[in-house]
Design a protein around this motif. Structure first.
Motif, PDB file in Angstrom:
ATOM      1  N   ALA A 473       1.072  -1.254   0.078  1.00  0.00           N
ATOM      2  CA  ALA A 473       0.482  -0.194   0.044  1.00  0.00           C
ATOM      3  C   ALA A 473       0.754   1.530   0.410  1.00  0.00           C
ATOM      4  O   ALA A 473       0.273   2.075  -0.557  1.00  0.00           O
ATOM      5  CB  ALA A 473      -0.761  -0.381   0.996  1.00  0.00           C
ATOM      6  N   ASP A 474       2.146   0.948   0.760  1.00  0.00           N
ATOM      7  CA  ASP A 474       3.167   2.371   0.642  1.00  0.00           C
ATOM      8  C   ASP A 474       3.445   2.685  -0.813  1.00  0.00           C
ATOM      9  O   ASP A 474       3.140   3.707  -1.198  1.00  0.00           O
ATOM     10  CB  ASP A 474       3.786   1.921   1.749  1.00  0.00           C
ATOM     11  CG  ASP A 474       4.901   2.996   2.037  1.00  0.00           C
ATOM     12  OD1 ASP A 474       4.597   4.172   2.722  1.00  0.00           O
ATOM     13  OD2 ASP A 474       6.433   3.083   1.377  1.00  0.00           O
ATOM     14  N   ASP A 475       3.763   2.020  -1.474  1.00  0.00           N
ATOM     15  CA  ASP A 475       4.111   1.312  -2.868  1.00  0.00           C
ATOM     16  C   ASP A 475       3.006   2.405  -3.387  1.00  0.00           C
ATOM     17  O   ASP A 475       3.883   3.176  -4.636  1.00  0.00           O
ATOM     18  CB  ASP A 475       4.432   0.289  -2.961  1.00  0.00           C
ATOM     19  CG  ASP A 475       6.055  -0.408  -2.749  1.00  0.00           C
ATOM     20  OD1 ASP A 475       6.564   0.326  -2.202  1.00  0.00           O
ATOM     21  OD2 ASP A 475       6.188  -1.841  -2.656  1.00  0.00           O
ATOM     22  N   MET A 476       1.555   1.696  -3.168  1.00  0.00           N
ATOM     23  CA  MET A 476       0.963   2.475  -4.452  1.00  0.00           C
ATOM     24  C   MET A 476       0.895   3.286  -4.252  1.00  0.00           C
ATOM     25  O   MET A 476       0.859   4.929  -4.744  1.00  0.00           O
ATOM     26  CB  MET A 476      -0.619   1.638  -4.616  1.00  0.00           C
ATOM     27  CG  MET A 476      -0.028   0.296  -4.726  1.00  0.00           C
ATOM     28  SD  MET A 476      -1.685  -0.628  -4.848  1.00  0.00           S
ATOM     29  CE  MET A 476      -1.971  -0.814  -2.662  1.00  0.00           C
ATOM     30  N   MET A 477       0.951   4.369  -2.687  1.00  0.00           N
ATOM     31  CA  MET A 477       0.737   5.253  -2.354  1.00  0.00           C
ATOM     32  C   MET A 477       1.984   6.351  -3.122  1.00  0.00           C
ATOM     33  O   MET A 477       1.924   7.669  -3.780  1.00  0.00           O
ATOM     34  CB  MET A 477       0.666   5.518  -0.817  1.00  0.00           C
ATOM     35  CG  MET A 477      -0.471   5.103  -0.253  1.00  0.00           C
ATOM     36  SD  MET A 477      -1.723   6.289  -1.386  1.00  0.00           S
ATOM     37  CE  MET A 477      -1.552   7.637  -0.256  1.00  0.00           C
ATOM     38  N   GLN A 478       2.790   6.371  -3.005  1.00  0.00           N
ATOM     39  CA  GLN A 478       4.586   6.565  -3.398  1.00  0.00           C
ATOM     40  C   GLN A 478       4.047   6.936  -5.014  1.00  0.00           C
ATOM     41  O   GLN A 478       4.154   7.800  -5.011  1.00  0.00           O
ATOM     42  CB  GLN A 478       5.765   6.135  -2.892  1.00  0.00           C
ATOM     43  CG  GLN A 478       6.015   5.537  -1.892  1.00  0.00           C
ATOM     44  CD  GLN A 478       6.141   7.521  -0.821  1.00  0.00           C
ATOM     45  OE1 GLN A 478       7.028   7.992  -1.585  1.00  0.00           O
ATOM     46  NE2 GLN A 478       5.716   7.576   0.034  1.00  0.00           N
ATOM     47  N   THR A 479       3.476   5.831  -5.747  1.00  0.00           N
ATOM     48  CA  THR A 479       3.327   6.095  -6.954  1.00  0.00           C
ATOM     49  C   THR A 479       2.681   6.712  -7.655  1.00  0.00           C
ATOM     50  O   THR A 479       3.127   7.546  -8.193  1.00  0.00           O
ATOM     51  CB  THR A 479       3.229   4.663  -7.945  1.00  0.00           C
ATOM     52  OG1 THR A 479       3.470   3.660  -7.411  1.00  0.00           O
ATOM     53  CG2 THR A 479       2.920   4.512  -9.219  1.00  0.00           C
ATOM     54  N   LEU A 480       1.510   7.002  -6.564  1.00  0.00           N
ATOM     55  CA  LEU A 480       0.481   7.843  -6.475  1.00  0.00           C
ATOM     56  C   LEU A 480       1.031   9.876  -6.763  1.00  0.00           C
ATOM     57  O   LEU A 480       0.440  10.272  -7.551  1.00  0.00           O
ATOM     58  CB  LEU A 480      -1.167   8.060  -6.084  1.00  0.00           C
ATOM     59  CG  LEU A 480      -1.206   6.650  -6.500  1.00  0.00           C
ATOM     60  CD1 LEU A 480      -2.157   6.736  -5.098  1.00  0.00           C
ATOM     61  CD2 LEU A 480      -2.709   6.528  -7.688  1.00  0.00           C
ATOM     62  N   LEU A 481       2.172   9.059  -5.520  1.00  0.00           N
ATOM     63  CA  LEU A 481       2.409  10.611  -5.829  1.00  0.00           C
ATOM     64  C   LEU A 481       3.331  11.235  -6.549  1.00  0.00           C
ATOM     65  O   LEU A 481       4.193  12.331  -7.258  1.00  0.00           O
ATOM     66  CB  LEU A 481       3.260  11.204  -4.183  1.00  0.00           C
ATOM     67  CG  LEU A 481       2.483  10.906  -2.867  1.00  0.00           C
ATOM     68  CD1 LEU A 481       3.173  10.467  -0.914  1.00  0.00           C
ATOM     69  CD2 LEU A 481       1.207  11.378  -2.407  1.00  0.00           C
ATOM     70  N   ARG A 482       4.179  10.166  -6.890  1.00  0.00           N
ATOM     71  CA  ARG A 482       4.737  10.851  -8.277  1.00  0.00           C
ATOM     72  C   ARG A 482       4.300  10.940  -9.286  1.00  0.00           C
ATOM     73  O   ARG A 482       5.098  11.400 -10.213  1.00  0.00           O
ATOM     74  CB  ARG A 482       5.838   8.919  -8.024  1.00  0.00           C
ATOM     75  CG  ARG A 482       7.427   9.223  -6.791  1.00  0.00           C
ATOM     76  CD  ARG A 482       8.128   8.215  -7.570  1.00  0.00           C
ATOM     77  NE  ARG A 482       7.525   7.013  -7.441  1.00  0.00           N
ATOM     78  CZ  ARG A 482       7.623   6.219  -7.465  1.00  0.00           C
ATOM     79  NH1 ARG A 482       7.903   6.200  -6.478  1.00  0.00           N
ATOM     80  NH2 ARG A 482       7.182   5.120  -7.123  1.00  0.00           N
TER      81      ARG A 482
END
Length: 483
Positions: A473-482
């Protein structure tokens, strides 16, 4: 599923895994703790209030049926052990067939000394040996009676100590009842309090077998098998007065020994109809009021038979009517109204005992003789030896019926003591085996370290999986933020 939902679900899973690992570690740490019951975490879906899992409580695993059976076995073992101890001690006081110091052996030595003296009535040494052997016989019976009296006193003191222990344990259970109710009402875990209460109940049960009745809000009530209420709300108060020195004449009926009271009301303590049946307390009452009394009566019968044989009319013409014979009741003639405790007062007549200032030649000439008389006269010695072999009716049926010789009565006493000891040992062996087997069954329901370690591995995997979900979930959030 949204990312936030996944995070919430994974976080609840981590929380549940953490609590489960803590419970498993507590189980492993207490695997050898007496009274500890295995715990497990109770989980349920959190679907109604949100995603994930929730811990709804901690379950304490204890089988009431197994626990009740094990407690009954504990109580039976405690009672059997206490009674077996009494019978073993009494047999040692009376002596066995191979014991050179037994009452039967002393009686045989006394009879042999009379035969030897009759063959050489002029021998002062042989006459003195008769006095020594007669004194040894009287002392062995008196010592056995003192041992029985001592066991009655010890039983009385043990009752007092156990009553105090019961009162304290019942008070503690009452306090735990209150704490368990309060803790449960506040939503806290009561498992540790339940363990503590179970150990107290085990302590009470060893003294008096109890039936546990569940009450509202986690409380319990305790009743004896005989129907006495020990705890139902407030704890009962047991009362007993210890007697410092118990003598044979004392008993509950005359008020010279204390009975047991519950909340000021006297209760029955007999082995047949007592309200405290089973357990060590009932065993101590049985020893004090029944077994030791019967043992004393048996010894009194032997002492009475010995005294009356040598008080037989015309046996010794130098003794006036009403005077004591060779054996005495503390120096006096026997009084049929004073038989209780006679064995403890049995003494050799001081007139023939050199140790008491007497003259051994009176065994040949007569207890009331004024001079040694004819040194070759063996008639009285032969009469003494013959009176021991006469068949006489026993004054009590406790040691058998019909007529017996002195040796036969001694053998009957020895046989009865041995038989009672053997029966008590058999009961103890059975109770010990039952206690062991039921304890093993209960332990099988307890903490299994292998199973706990397997559960810990599952918990570890669940924890890792939930952590991986959070990581994803953290990886997905980081992807969205980029983006």
């Amino acid at each position: 599923m949204s990312i936030s939902t996944a995070l919430n679900s994974a976080m609840s899973g981590l929380t549940a895994a953490s609590r489960a690992s803590a419970i498993v570690s507590e189980n492993l740490a207490n695997a050898m703790t007496p009274g500890y019951a295995r715990r497990s975490l109770v989980l349920s879906s959190n679907a109604q209030t949100g995603p994930g899992v929730q811990a709804v409580g901690i379950q304490r695993h204890s089988d009431p049926g197994i626990l009740a059976n094990r407690r009954m076995a504990d109580a039976e073992y405690g009672m059997a052990s206490t009674l077996a101890g009494f019978h073993t001690r009494f047999e040692s006081l009376v002596g066995t067939a191979t014991d050179e110091g037994s009452i039967s052996a002393r009686l045989a030595e006394f009879e042999s000394s009379l035969i030897a003296a009759a063959s050489r009535p002029d021998s002062e040494q042989r006459l003195e040996m008769v006095a020594v052997r007669a004194g040894d016989l009287a002392q062995s019976i008196s010592d056995a009676a003192e041992g029985v009296r001592s066991m009655r006193t010890q039983a009385d003191h043990a009752i007092g100590a156990q009553v105090d222990q019961l009162n304290q344990a019942l008070s503690n259970v009452q306090e735990l009842n209150t704490r368990i109710t309060a803790t449960s009402s506040g939503g806290g875990s009561t498992a540790a309090l339940l363990d503590q209460r179970q150990m107290l109940i085990d302590e009470i049960n060893a003294i008096v077998p109890v039936n546990v009745v569940e009450r509202d809000h986690g409380q319990i009530a305790l009743y004896t098998n005989g129907g006495a209420v020990l705890l139902d709300g407030p704890a009962a108060t047991l009362s007993f007065s210890v007697t410092p020195y118990v003598v044979p004449e004392m008993n509950v009926d005359t008020g010279t020994l204390s009975g047991l009271q519950i909340n000021g009301v006297s209760v029955r303590t007999g082995s047949q109809n007592g309200v405290m049946q089973g357990g060590t307390l009932a065993a101590e009452f049985q020893i004090r009021d029944e077994l030791a009394v019967a043992a004393q009566a048996d010894l009194d019968v032997v002492a009475r038979d010995l005294i009356e044989r040598f008080e037989t009319a015309s046996l010794d013409t130098t003794v006036a009517t009403g005077d004591p014979g060779l054996f005495t009741d503390g120096g006096s003639a026997f009084d049929v109204t004073q038989e209780v405790g006679l064995a403890g007062r049995l003494k050799l007549n001081s007139l023939v005992d050199p140790a008491q200032g007497g003259e051994s030649w009176r065994l040949r000439a007569g207890l009331g003789a004024t001079d040694p008389g004819e040194q070759g006269d063996a008639q009285l010695l032969q009469a003494f030896e013959q009176i021991l072999g006469d068949l006489r009716t026993v004054s009590s049926t406790g040691l058998g019926t019909g007529q017996m010789t002195a040796a036969g009565l001694g053998s009957s006493l020895q046989s009865r003591a041995g038989q009672n000891r053997n029966l008590s040992d058999q009961s103890l062996s059975f109770a010990s085996a039952s206690k062991f087997e039921l304890t093993q069954i209960e332990l099988a329901q307890g903490v299994d370290t292998d199973a706990e370690l397997q559960a810990l591995m599952v918990i570890e995997q669940a924890y890792a999986a939930n952590a991986r979900v959070i990581e994803a979930a953290d990886d997905m959030m980081q992807t969205l933020l980029r983006l």
